[in-house]
Every structure is written in structure tokens, then in C-alpha cells.
Design an enzyme around this catalytic site. Structure first.
Site, PDB file in Angstrom:
ATOM      1  N   ASN A 183      -0.459  -7.466   2.442  1.00 59.59           N
ATOM      2  CA  ASN A 183       0.308  -7.463   1.190  1.00 59.59           C
ATOM      3  C   ASN A 183       1.775  -7.119   1.406  1.00 59.59           C
ATOM      4  OD1 ASN A 183       0.705  -7.100  -1.827  1.00 59.59           O
ATOM      5  ND2 ASN A 183       1.136  -5.019  -1.095  1.00 59.59           N
TER       6      ASN A 183
ATOM      7  N   THR B 171       1.126  -7.840  -8.476  1.00 55.31           N
ATOM      8  CA  THR B 171       1.127  -8.839  -7.403  1.00 55.31           C
ATOM      9  C   THR B 171       2.511  -9.212  -6.888  1.00 55.31           C
ATOM     10  OG1 THR B 171       1.125 -10.676  -8.991  1.00 55.31           O
ATOM     11  CG2 THR B 171      -1.030  -9.861  -8.230  1.00 55.31           C
TER      12      THR B 171
ATOM     13  N   ASP C 133      -6.445  -4.418   3.106  1.00 55.84           N
ATOM     14  CA  ASP C 133      -5.800  -3.335   2.390  1.00 55.84           C
ATOM     15  C   ASP C 133      -5.062  -3.887   1.166  1.00 55.84           C
ATOM     16  OD1 ASP C 133      -4.786  -0.473   2.355  1.00 55.84           O
ATOM     17  OD2 ASP C 133      -2.873  -1.541   2.506  1.00 55.84           O
TER      18      ASP C 133
ATOM     19  N   GLU D 145      -9.820  -4.157  -0.624  1.00 56.22           N
ATOM     20  CA  GLU D 145      -9.615  -2.903  -1.341  1.00 56.22           C
ATOM     21  C   GLU D 145      -9.171  -3.213  -2.775  1.00 56.22           C
ATOM     22  OE1 GLU D 145      -7.132   1.275  -0.848  1.00 56.22           O
ATOM     23  OE2 GLU D 145      -6.158  -0.638  -0.366  1.00 56.22           O
TER      24      GLU D 145
END
Length: 375
Positions: free
Chosen positions: A91, A132, A171, A214
């Protein structure tokens, strides 16, 4: 979960891990981090979650070890029938001081198209756009919808598969958009990256990968099915509730998971590395953790993840301690689960005892009111 353990120490403990009834191990992120972790204490565990690249760290600066040691560990795990899951940070990458790029990030990853507006942080976790598209606490957020970046990340996953891994944990998965999101933020990251890794593992090695993401609490505005069509997800709330209920001396545990998805899509625990590191569970004694694990680990469908907590936060990164993960009651629960695969379950209580019944011939008891551990 061999949290912060070096590859050599995981390998050295593999016989004990197998004897304890675990069927898989999870490592900390193996990507090259923004600073060396050799010679650092557990307090600096977060450095592993600020990677500077999408490559296995082979610099000699990692407390986890190098690529050859990682491969050796995987080979030994497979000899014992143990699968290997790797934690992946996709991410974001590392910052220097906050809302900036670490100088350790190489030039090929500095393209403007690879990043969202890294000046903006998430301030509302119920706002899907922010979740996001904005940064988590100043960590520069990657534009995971970019096709070129997706291929770079997929290349890293393929390299991990070549070395010998059997699965991935992503993650901050809920911070990466899905095809089901609205058209402003939707992307094909998950089908491209996960689908590509699964296809590669299957065609090259005949291997089925186990993948989970996650998803702490809620997603911020998209259905859980937007993720579970690609991977399993964490149900942190149910396991945390079990631990808190047990620690409070209450034997009445609700069997229903908190995430509205099939149990086989869920990953649950008695504690996680986050709850230990943030102080939520590091003061909970091991007996209560293991009483909770009796109810978490003995169940039929969700994957149970057991944290190998360090002896203390001053322990060196890379070290491995014989803490509660190695206790006989944990081995009993693990072996029980393995023996009753495919059989029905019923979660109940009687007085101060919580229990998980499997089929018609097996039961695990957790004495909440007394001093004994799981039986």
C-alpha cells in the site's frame, strides 16, 4: 507468527514448530527497509513496515537475514511439512520524516504516476476515498491502480514464490482499492497482482497459494466480498473479544464471527503483533492468551494465527524466544485442530469452563475461572 524472527532462528526452531502442531509460519516483511535493522531492538519493529523497495533484502542490513538464508529456511520448512507465509507491504513505501519519500527509495520507483497525493493523510476512516487514496500517518501512498507499478509488485511476489513461499499476508489491504469500488477510485490491483501470483505459482510449481489481507474493523465503504473474492481477511474483532472476555473471567463466548463472511474466509487470533506492540495485550498474561487460543485455535474453519510474542520489547530484532507459543497446552490445541479437520464444531460453556466441541468425540476445555490452562 514468527514476528521479527530471523530466517536462521526460524529454521533452527523448525522441528519444535512442527512438533507443536503448527502447519504454517508467517514471517515479518522481507522487503528492503528504509534503514538497517541489524542491531536494533523490538521497539523498532515498525521499520519492517516502511520498505524502500519491492525486492527481497539481500543487503546484509536486515535483522531477518539475506535471500539465501530465506531460501534455506523455506526448504527446511517444507521438509517438516510447514508452509511459509510472507508479510507484504504494497500500500505504501517508506517516508523520511512524514508525507515525503525516503531517500532510500530507488529512482525507478519515484515516478510521479506511482504515487497518490502524498501531502494528504486519512482523517476519516469511514471515507472510502480517503482510506484508499490518502496516506496513513504520513506514509507515502502508492497509486496501486498504476499498471506498471502492479507489474513491479507482481515481480516481487514471483521472486518470493521462486524462493519457496506458500502464501502472502497483505498489510493494510483495506487501504488498497478493489474493482468493486466506485469508478473514481476502482482499480484491478487485486486481480492483476494476486491472480498473477497464483497463476505463476500454479503453472510453475503446481502450488496453490494461501493469501489473506489485513482488514482491521470495517472497510470504510465497500462490501467485504470485494476482498474475499481474492483472499481471506482478518476478523480482528472476534478474537480480541474472546481474549477480553476470557481475561475478565467470563466463560460465555459468542461463537459467531464478527465479519460477515464465510468462516473459511477469515483469519483470527488471541493477540496480534499490533495489539502486543501498542500495549493492548503485552500485559495480558500468557495463561489467559492460551486460554483464549484454546477457543480460537480449536475451531473448524477460520485460520488461527498464534503470535510468538517476544520476551520483551528490548529483545533484539531477529531473536527468537521460547514464550507461550511453545507451551504444551498450545501444542495440545494445535494437534486437536489438526486431528479433527472436516468435523463439525460447537462452541459453548458450563460454569467457568468454555469449550469447543468437534464432531462427537473431541472437546477442548478452557478453565476461565481457575488457574489451569487449556486442556
Amino acid at each position: 507468527h514468527c514476528w521479527n524472527w530471523s530466517f536462521k532462528n526460524i529454521e533452527a526452531n523448525m522441528a519444535k514448530i512442527a512438533a507443536q502442531g503448527y502447519t504454517a509460519i508467517q514471517t515479518s516483511p522481507i522487503q528492503a527497509a528504509k534503514q538497517r535493522t541489524n542491531g536494533s531492538q523490538t521497539y523498532d519493529w515498525w521499520v519492517f513496515y516502511q520498505p524502500a523497495s519491492f525486492s527481497i533484502d539481500n543487503s546484509g542490513n536486515s535483522a531477518l537475514g539475506n535471500k539465501a538464508q530465506f531460501k534455506s529456511m523455506c526448504d527446511t520448512a517444507h521438509k517438516y511439512g510447514i508452509k511459509v507465509i510472507v508479510d507484504v507491504v504494497a500500500n505504501h513505501l517508506a517516508n523520511e520524516t512524514g508525507n515525503d519519500l525516503s531517500p532510500k527509495i530507488p529512482e525507478h520507483l519515484r515516478k510521479g504516476a506511482f504515487w497518490h497525493d502524498i501531502s494528504k493523510n486519512v482523517t476519516d476512516w469511514k471515507n472510502r476515498y480517503q482510506v484508499t487514496q490518502h496516506c496513513m500517518s504520513g506514509l507515502p501512498d502508492l497509486n496501486t491502480g498504476n499498471a506498471e507499478l502492479q507489474q513491479i509488485i507482481l515481480g516481487f511476489l514471483k521472486d518470493c514464490v521462486d524462493v519457496g513461499i506458500d502464501g502472502f499476508r497483505f498489510d493494510a489491504a483495506k487501504s488498497i482499492e478493489t474493482p468493486d469500488d466506485n469508478q473514481i477510485i476502482a482499480s484491478d490491483f487485486w486481480p492483476v497482482v494476486i491472480g498473477g501470483a497464483e497463476d505463476y505459482a500454479s503453472k510453475t510449481y503446481g502450488k496453490d497459494l494461501y493469501i489473506y489481507g489485513e482488514i482491521l474493523d470495517e472497510t470504510g465503504g465497500v462490501a467485504l466480498s470485494a476482498y474475499t473474492k481474492y483472499m481471506a481477511i482478518t476478523d480482528n474483532s472476534w478474537g480480541n473479544t474472546v481474549r477480553e472476555t476470557i481475561s475478565g473471567g467470563n466463560a460465555q463466548i459468542t461463537g459467531g464471527y464478527h465479519k460477515a463472511s464465510a468462516p473459511s474466509n477469515l483469519v483470527v487470533w488471541a493477540e496480534s503483533h499490533d495489539t502486543f506492540a501498542d500495549g493492548t495485550t503485552n500485559k495480558v498474561d500468557e495463561a489467559n492468551i492460551n486460554k483464549a487460543w484454546a477457543l480460537v485455535g480449536a475451531r473448524a474453519h477460520a485460520m488461527g494465527l498464534y503470535l510468538a510474542r517476544p520476551a520483551n520489547m528490548s529483545q533484539w530484532l531477529g531473536a527468537a524466544s521460547d514464550t507461550a507459543w511453545a507451551y504444551p497446552e498450545v501444542a495440545a490445541v494445535n494437534r486437536f485442530r489438526n486431528a479433527f479437520v472436516g468435523q463439525s464444531e460447537y462452541l459453548g460453556s458450563s460454569g467457568s469452563v468454555s469449550y469447543v466441541r468437534r464432531g462427537t468425540t473431541g472437546i477442548v476445555l478452557s478453565n476461565v475461572g481457575g488457574t489451569a490452562g487449556a486442556t
